[in-house]
Design an enzyme around this catalytic site. Structure first.
Site, PDB file in Angstrom:
ATOM      1  N   GLU A 253      53.799  46.136 -58.108  1.00  0.00           N
ATOM      2  CA  GLU A 253      52.355  45.848 -58.207  1.00  0.00           C
ATOM      3  C   GLU A 253      52.103  44.700 -57.255  1.00  0.00           C
ATOM      4  O   GLU A 253      52.425  43.546 -57.566  1.00  0.00           O
ATOM      5  CB  GLU A 253      51.985  45.442 -59.647  1.00  0.00           C
ATOM      6  N   CYS A 287      44.364  39.912 -58.272  1.00  0.00           N
ATOM      7  CA  CYS A 287      44.780  40.944 -57.311  1.00  0.00           C
ATOM      8  C   CYS A 287      43.623  41.877 -57.001  1.00  0.00           C
ATOM      9  O   CYS A 287      43.564  42.457 -55.921  1.00  0.00           O
ATOM     10  CB  CYS A 287      45.984  41.708 -57.851  1.00  0.00           C
TER      11      CYS A 287
HETATM   12  P1  NAD Z   1      55.185  35.860 -55.431  1.00  0.00           P
HETATM   13  O1  NAD Z   1      55.499  37.121 -54.735  1.00  0.00           O
HETATM   14  O2  NAD Z   1      55.312  34.594 -54.681  1.00  0.00           O
HETATM   15  O3  NAD Z   1      56.080  35.693 -56.748  1.00  0.00           O
HETATM   16  C1  NAD Z   1      56.073  36.648 -57.781  1.00  0.00           C
HETATM   17  C2  NAD Z   1      57.345  36.480 -58.600  1.00  0.00           C
HETATM   18  O4  NAD Z   1      58.463  36.833 -57.796  1.00  0.00           O
HETATM   19  C3  NAD Z   1      57.605  35.072 -59.096  1.00  0.00           C
HETATM   20  O5  NAD Z   1      58.109  35.146 -60.407  1.00  0.00           O
HETATM   21  C4  NAD Z   1      58.687  34.566 -58.148  1.00  0.00           C
HETATM   22  O6  NAD Z   1      59.523  33.571 -58.684  1.00  0.00           O
HETATM   23  C5  NAD Z   1      59.471  35.837 -57.909  1.00  0.00           C
HETATM   24  N1  NAD Z   1      60.250  35.850 -56.664  1.00  0.00           N
HETATM   25  C6  NAD Z   1      60.060  35.118 -55.546  1.00  0.00           C
HETATM   26  N2  NAD Z   1      60.974  35.452 -54.606  1.00  0.00           N
HETATM   27  C7  NAD Z   1      61.739  36.428 -55.150  1.00  0.00           C
HETATM   28  C8  NAD Z   1      62.839  37.195 -54.673  1.00  0.00           C
HETATM   29  N3  NAD Z   1      63.322  37.027 -53.435  1.00  0.00           N
HETATM   30  N4  NAD Z   1      63.387  38.121 -55.492  1.00  0.00           N
HETATM   31  C9  NAD Z   1      62.892  38.320 -56.736  1.00  0.00           C
HETATM   32  N5  NAD Z   1      61.855  37.616 -57.237  1.00  0.00           N
HETATM   33  C10 NAD Z   1      61.279  36.680 -56.455  1.00  0.00           C
HETATM   34  O7  NAD Z   1      53.688  36.038 -55.977  1.00  0.00           O
HETATM   35  P2  NAD Z   1      52.778  34.982 -56.717  1.00  0.00           P
HETATM   36  O8  NAD Z   1      52.291  33.981 -55.721  1.00  0.00           O
HETATM   37  O9  NAD Z   1      53.446  34.507 -57.950  1.00  0.00           O
HETATM   38  O10 NAD Z   1      51.557  35.917 -57.174  1.00  0.00           O
HETATM   39  C11 NAD Z   1      50.466  36.221 -56.373  1.00  0.00           C
HETATM   40  C12 NAD Z   1      50.593  37.612 -55.776  1.00  0.00           C
HETATM   41  O11 NAD Z   1      50.747  38.577 -56.813  1.00  0.00           O
HETATM   42  C13 NAD Z   1      49.361  38.031 -55.024  1.00  0.00           C
HETATM   43  O12 NAD Z   1      49.737  38.669 -53.833  1.00  0.00           O
HETATM   44  C14 NAD Z   1      48.684  39.018 -55.951  1.00  0.00           C
HETATM   45  O13 NAD Z   1      47.850  39.964 -55.328  1.00  0.00           O
HETATM   46  C15 NAD Z   1      49.865  39.669 -56.587  1.00  0.00           C
HETATM   47  N6  NAD Z   1      49.467  40.283 -57.844  1.00  0.00           N
HETATM   48  C16 NAD Z   1      49.435  41.641 -57.918  1.00  0.00           C
HETATM   49  C17 NAD Z   1      49.009  42.241 -59.093  1.00  0.00           C
HETATM   50  C18 NAD Z   1      48.945  43.731 -59.213  1.00  0.00           C
HETATM   51  O14 NAD Z   1      48.853  44.207 -60.341  1.00  0.00           O
HETATM   52  N7  NAD Z   1      49.003  44.494 -58.143  1.00  0.00           N
HETATM   53  C19 NAD Z   1      48.642  41.460 -60.180  1.00  0.00           C
HETATM   54  C20 NAD Z   1      48.690  40.075 -60.054  1.00  0.00           C
HETATM   55  C21 NAD Z   1      49.117  39.496 -58.893  1.00  0.00           C
END
Ligand code: NAD
Length: 532
Positions: A253, A287
């Site tokens: 997502e 999002c």
């Molecule tokens: P992010 O990608 O920075 O982090 C998301 C999660 O991934 C965190 O828990 C982080 O610790 C973890 N993470 C980071 N690096 C990783 C790796 N290499 N391997 C595994 N896990 C890792 O995102 P964010 O800043 O926390 O959230 C914002 C983003 O999420 C925005 O792009 C938003 O659009 C998206 N989002 C999407 C939805 C959806 O349903 N499509 C919903 C909410 C947020």
């Protein structure tokens, strides 16, 4: 229940990290960074728990989830305070978009798990297969890993977790390092719901591991049966690669750049209110936020002026204040991304009608709600996810152009179309996104039965609704032969069987009754062969 400092259990962890309130910078808690070993241990506990949990009758699992829904609603204000402290969002939004959505999902999954898990008969059309009965059964996958972001710190992991639990899986969650306490509150309520239903067996089918990216990577490598990742496209790509090496199936997502299309017969007052709420809610960090707004030339100037007026009335401040409409951004890093996209657009000729910069006097992470026009379509503000309180508006001349604009770009998470119902619905059917709303926006996420997910770079797979639950079960085809003492016609030996077998293959597909009868007669030779 009060937001509290989490006590770090340093045994075995590889360090710690702390959280802070994005509105004030005030420290909130300190949490352990789980080592790969600790993550593997949590997954092993979840696997052990999944054995008893999947054997627990469906009605009792449903009762736990219904109880969880009640607990979430009963504790909504206290939960909202924790969510506000960690994410900065206004309390009212925390209740509506986190607590209520989580509670609705728990009830929906309780009510629909039986339908998802019920076996389905598989009809056998081919005459050779008539003596068999087939059915499709659905089994839990095992342990579902969930990696979550910070922007909906309760509803995202909770909706995914309840779908997994309802279908008999266990769950291991790695919350965002910015909002871990919210997930510990969810863990506490799930434990309370299990206890209240008399399911006190240990370990629990819900485990939490904390840390940053490396902990997420460790979770992917830990032997989980499926991963639900919610986050940015950038991280999603790394997650997908890491999962691919281990053949771990994933639901991704990811980000969005949602278009809002305002047609020539839209109600300008309603659509402008929607645009302002849809772009500013959660300080634009949703999002499904409106990130591009396309308005028919006929309505454009009235629409822009109403948006400007409504944005000027927004109360920006600490989300803990009940009068606040727009809170802070999550971090200074996020503030810099938003500021640099707006600056780039400004230097390329965009017009900032209101806002357009940080508000340091309110705190470190506040950005003024911004209305911006004449933005070049090639700027990052129109192509990349902004994730801030910024509403870019652009005019269009025809429905054709509006559809083209809405479908441009790399993302396809959500979209909305505004206008007379039949007109807007017809245009909406041409828009390519995971969810397209007519005369509404974002709220599809609050419909528990509606699937959530994206097209293009916005993701892979679906969460929410029955489709989301189906992603968490393994379809297993069960085939029972009703003639166990009969050798099959297609077994050895082949000698002498080529001609009657050829006739047999014609039996079903030959055009006309005469040709089929002839094929049936010629295939009788198959019965004369003595099988080994
Ligand atoms: P992010 O990608 O920075 O982090 C998301 C999660 O991934 C965190 O828990 C982080 O610790 C973890 N993470 C980071 N690096 C990783 C790796 N290499 N391997 C595994 N896990 C890792 O995102 P964010 O800043 O926390 O959230 C914002 C983003 O999420 C925005 O792009 C938003 O659009 C998206 N989002 C999407 C939805 C959806 O349903 N499509 C919903 C909410 C947020």
């Amino acid at each position: 229940m009060e937001s509290r400092i989490h006590l770090v259990d340093k045994a075995g962890s590889v360090g710690s990290f702390s959280t802070s309130n994005p509105a004030s910078g005030e420290p909130l808690g300190e949490y352990p960074v789980f080592s790969a070993r600790q993550v593997a241990d949590a997954v092993a506990l979840a696997r052990q728990a999944q054995l008893w949990w999947s054997q627990t009758p469906l009605v009792r699992r449903g009762a736990v989830l219904r109880r969880l829904a009640q607990l979430l609603i009963a504790e909504r204000d206290a939960l909202a305070r924790v969510i506000n402290a960690e994410s900065g969002k206004p309390l009212l939004e925390a209740v509506l978009t986190d607590v209520m959505i989580a509670a609705d999902a728990a009830r929906f999954c309780a009510e629909n798990a039986a339908a998802v898990l019920s076996p389905q008969p598989i009809p056998h059309d081919n005459p050779a297969m008539r003596f068999k009965r087939g059915e499709l059964t659905f089994a839990p996958l095992g342990v579902i890993g969930i990696i979550s972001p910070w922007n909906y710190p309760l509803s995202l992991p909770a909706c995914q977790a309840v779908a997994a639990l309802a279908t008999g899986n266990a769950v291991v969650i790695k919350p965002s390092e910015l909002t871990p306490q919210t997930v510990f509150e969810l863990e506490r309520l799930i434990a309370a719901a299990l206890d209240a239903e008399g399911l006190t067996a240990q370990p629990r089918p819900f485990q939490v591991v904390t840390g940053m990216g490396a902990t997420g990577q460790a979770l992917i490598a830990s032997g989980i049966d499926k991963l639900i990742f919610t986050g940015s496209v950038h991280t999603g790509r790394r997650v997908a690669l890491h999962a691919a090496e281990r053949l771990v199936p994933v639901i991704l997502e990811l980000g969005g750049k949602d278009a809002m299309v305002v047609l020539d017969d839209a109600d300008v007052d309603v659509a402008s209110s929607a645009a302002v709420w849809g772009s500013m809610m959660n300080a634009g960090q949703t999002c499904l936020s409106v990130e591009r707004c396309y308005v028919h030339r006929k309505l454009y100037s009235a629409f822009v002026s109403q948006c400007r007026d409504k944005i000027s009335r927004l109360q920006v401040g600490n989300g803990a204040d009940p009068g606040t409409d727009v809170g802070p951004l999550i971090s200074t890093k996020q503030l810099q991304i938003v500021a640099s996209q707006v600056e780039e657009a400004r230097t390329q000729g965009a017009n900032i009608l209101i806002g357009g910069g940080p508000i340091p006097e309110l705190g470190p992470n506040f950005y003024a709600p911004t209305l911006i026009t004449d933005v070049q379509p090639t700027t990052r503000l129109m192509r990349e996810e902004t994730f801030g309180p910024v509403l870019p508006v652009q005019p269009f001349e025809s429905d054709e152009e509006a559809v083209h604009l809405a479908n441009s770009g790399d993302f396809g998470l959500g979209a909305s179309v505004w206008g007379k119902t039949s007109h807007a619905s017809a245009v909406a059917r041409r828009v390519r996104a995971g969810s397209v709303l007519v005369n509404d926006l974002i709220s599809g996420f609050a419909v528990s039965a509606a699937p959530h997910g994206g097209l293009k770079k916005s993701g892979i797979g679906r969460t929410h609704g029955v489709l989301g639950m189906r992603e968490l079960v393994a379809p297993i085809y069960l085939d029972v032969d009703q003639m166990p003492r009969m050798k099959k016609l297609w077994w050895y030996p082949y000698a002498g069987n080529a001609e009657p077998m050829g006739a047999f293959t014609e039996l079903v597909h030959a055009p006309g009754l005469g040709r089929r009868l002839s094929a049936a007669l010629r295939s009788l030779g198959l019965l004369r062969t003595r099988r080994w």
